[in-house]
Motif scaffolding. Structure first.
Motif, PDB file in Angstrom:
ATOM      1  N   UNK A 158       7.401  34.622  19.102  1.00  0.00           N
ATOM      2  CA  UNK A 158       6.222  33.913  18.599  1.00  0.00           C
ATOM      3  C   UNK A 158       6.413  33.423  17.174  1.00  0.00           C
ATOM      4  N   UNK A 159       7.548  33.770  16.565  1.00  0.00           N
ATOM      5  CA  UNK A 159       7.845  33.254  15.242  1.00  0.00           C
ATOM      6  C   UNK A 159       7.584  34.200  14.090  1.00  0.00           C
ATOM      7  N   UNK A 160       7.234  35.467  14.369  1.00  0.00           N
ATOM      8  CA  UNK A 160       6.995  36.401  13.272  1.00  0.00           C
ATOM      9  C   UNK A 160       8.320  36.692  12.553  1.00  0.00           C
ATOM     10  N   UNK A 161       8.310  36.577  11.235  1.00  0.00           N
ATOM     11  CA  UNK A 161       9.527  36.816  10.453  1.00  0.00           C
ATOM     12  C   UNK A 161       9.303  37.829   9.331  1.00  0.00           C
ATOM     13  N   UNK A 162       8.149  38.470   9.322  1.00  0.00           N
ATOM     14  CA  UNK A 162       7.837  39.423   8.270  1.00  0.00           C
ATOM     15  C   UNK A 162       8.302  40.830   8.591  1.00  0.00           C
ATOM     16  N   UNK A 177      15.100  48.124  17.827  1.00  0.00           N
ATOM     17  CA  UNK A 177      15.837  47.742  16.618  1.00  0.00           C
ATOM     18  C   UNK A 177      16.772  46.570  16.884  1.00  0.00           C
ATOM     19  N   UNK A 178      17.381  46.549  18.067  1.00  0.00           N
ATOM     20  CA  UNK A 178      18.266  45.438  18.411  1.00  0.00           C
ATOM     21  C   UNK A 178      17.480  44.134  18.507  1.00  0.00           C
ATOM     22  N   UNK A 182      17.042  40.650  13.276  1.00  0.00           N
ATOM     23  CA  UNK A 182      16.968  39.587  12.273  1.00  0.00           C
ATOM     24  C   UNK A 182      15.794  39.702  11.327  1.00  0.00           C
ATOM     25  N   UNK A 183      14.976  40.747  11.488  1.00  0.00           N
ATOM     26  CA  UNK A 183      13.789  40.924  10.655  1.00  0.00           C
ATOM     27  C   UNK A 183      13.927  42.180   9.798  1.00  0.00           C
ATOM     28  N   UNK A 184      13.265  42.232   8.636  1.00  0.00           N
ATOM     29  CA  UNK A 184      13.209  43.488   7.888  1.00  0.00           C
ATOM     30  C   UNK A 184      12.390  44.505   8.685  1.00  0.00           C
ATOM     31  N   UNK A 185      12.971  45.641   8.998  1.00  0.00           N
ATOM     32  CA  UNK A 185      12.245  46.637   9.786  1.00  0.00           C
ATOM     33  C   UNK A 185      12.687  48.041   9.405  1.00  0.00           C
ATOM     34  N   UNK A 186      11.793  48.992   9.632  1.00  0.00           N
ATOM     35  CA  UNK A 186      12.056  50.403   9.365  1.00  0.00           C
ATOM     36  C   UNK A 186      11.650  51.183  10.605  1.00  0.00           C
TER      37      UNK A 186
END
Length: 475
Positions: A158-162, A177-178, A182-186
């Motif tokens: 859907x385009x979320x990049x945050x 996680x895979x 491409x996104x910042x994630x914890x």
């Protein structure tokens, strides 16, 4: 010495703290200086004014390290994605609130139809609700992994990049996680590891990490370089967390203390009336004998009530949210006063009539916020006859109620009693489980935020500071 700063939505408050004595030796405040739409201005201009006041009061402030929390620029906005609306999505909502965030959207992924995610609620995250962080939950540990994996995939498509904090089924973490590579994630522990258990601590820490590493700088509130390094940003180097999260740490310290020699006060409720929101923090230990948990200690509710709880009411406040506060409370006679305050958030009452209006708005905000935070009781008919059924958090036996916010700290004598009228006492209309006979104090020196900022590195000073809520002149 340390300077503790809160960059609020309306005012910036600063306090110079003597770590050896655990007390505030000087305080200052200034209107929060949010940059203009054209980018001119800097949030640190308000801090500069506070620092000048502190130095005038005590020259030691000039060399003191500054620690800060912030709710400026909209604070921390969180969207929650979970499996079911009443289970993991609700658990995620509670965790997000206790993390200092304002929940701007809750998406129950299991109820969404198959189809292009760009046409569904995920698209709104980037276009309308615009959260700073997405909290992705779903499934108990070892349970259904399909929904949380699909939700992660739909987010990306859907385009979320945050930033994303993942706090669902731990057995699905690698696959999630895979998808989010491409996104910042914890990755955090599951907020609902099994039905009847709510485990917020790991997700709270992860949200705090995201706030510090990705959110606070992204609001572009300051462009000033860090004077200690000549690089980076001074503002982001100062900030340790979102203000409500930091205050909740101070409330926990007040309630629980540090150890047997430095005990807490027990169950406590704090209501903080701000310009944009009204926050309620409570630490109320769950009694295993009160019927809310079973013999094994698990909650009878699908999503457990936790001892430490925070709610934020984004439509209740003294300035930015004054209009919605009086509308929700049905106070038509205050509509004009509320509109004036919303148009000029730095407005201060200049007459007894305007002070009366401020107190009436505050009384409405406090009453509504406490009722949304607390549980309620009602009489129901069961096979055993008429019984009292209680839901939500029971605050009736809370011994200490702390009021915070400029309207209480800077108001006329007796303001706390007038503002809290109608929200305390037994047999309140509607069956609300609000404090019946608490001691009422005002955090006049705003020590709970400072205690929360100092708790990690200076626990003894933070403890002594928190205890000054009870007696500001002690020691």
């Amino acid at each position: 010495m340390r300077i503790c700063v809160d960059f609020g939505s309306t005012f910036t408050k600063a306090a110079l703290v003597d770590l050896d004595r655990g007390r505030i030796v000087a305080s200052a405040s200034h209107r929060t200086t949010i940059p203009a739409a054209d980018g001119s201005g800097d949030i640190l201009e308000g801090y500069d004014a506070c620092l000048a006041q502190l130095v005038d009061a005590d020259p030691r402030a000039a060399d003191a390290e500054a620690l800060a929390c912030s709710s400026a620029g909209g604070g921390l906005r969180i969207a929650v994605v979970g499996n079911e609306e009443l289970v993991t999505a609700e658990a995620g909502r509670r965790v997000a609130l206790s993390s200092g965030g304002k929940v701007v959207d809750v998406i129950a992924a299991a109820g969404l139809p198959d189809g292009a995610p760009e046409d569904g609620p995920y698209r709104a995250l980037g276009q309308t609700t615009r959260p700073d962080v997405v909290l992705l939950t779903g499934g108990t540990d070892g349970g259904n992994a399909e929904v949380i994996v699909r939700a992660a995939r739909d987010l990306v498509e859907a385009g979320w990049r945050g930033p994303v904090v993942v706090a669902g089924n731990v057995e699905a973490q690698a696959e999630v996680a895979a998808v989010l590579a491409g996104l910042p994630h914890v990755l955090a522990d599951n907020v609902v590891p099994r039905i009847g258990v709510l485990a917020p601590d790991s997700a709270r820490a992860a949200i705090r990490e995201m706030f510090l590493s990705h959110v606070i700088g992204g609001k572009h509130l300051s462009g000033r370089a860090d004077p200690a390094t000549g690089a980076g940003h001074q503002f982001t180097a100062m900030v340790r967390g979102a203000t409500p999260d930091v205050v909740l740490t101070g409330v926990e310290l007040l309630a629980r203390g540090l150890d047997a020699e430095r005990p807490g006060v027990g169950d406590v409720v704090v209501v903080d009336v701000g310009g944009a929101t009204t926050d309620v923090h409570s630490v109320v230990e769950v009694d295993p004998e009160d019927g809310s948990v079973d013999a094994s200690g698990l909650a009878r509710e699908v999503v457990a009530t936790t001892p430490v709880t925070r709610t934020v009411e984004g439509d209740l406040g003294m300035r930015w949210s004054a209009v919605t506060t009086v509308a929700e409370a049905g106070l038509a006679d205050l509509e004009d006063a509320a509109a004036r305050r919303q148009q000029d958030p730095s407005y201060l009452p200049d007459s007894d009539a305007e002070a009366d209006a401020d107190e009436a708005i505050a009384r409405a905000a406090v009453g509504l916020a406490l009722r949304r935070h607390a549980g309620r009781s009602r009489v129901v008919v069961s096979p055993e006859g008429r019984v009292v059924e209680r839901t939500g958090k029971d605050l009736r036996e809370v011994a200490l109620m702390v009021g915070s916010g400029g309207v209480l700290r800077n108001g006329r004598p007796g303001v706390a009693d007038r503002v809290l009228a109608g929200s305390l006492g037994a047999h309140l209309e509607g069956g609300w489980q609000l404090p019946e006979r608490p001691r009422v104090v005002v955090d006049a020196d705003y020590v709970l935020a400072a205690a929360g900022l100092l708790a990690g590195q200076h626990p003894d000073a933070a403890y002594r500071l928190a205890m000054r809520v009870l007696d500001p002149l002690a020691g």
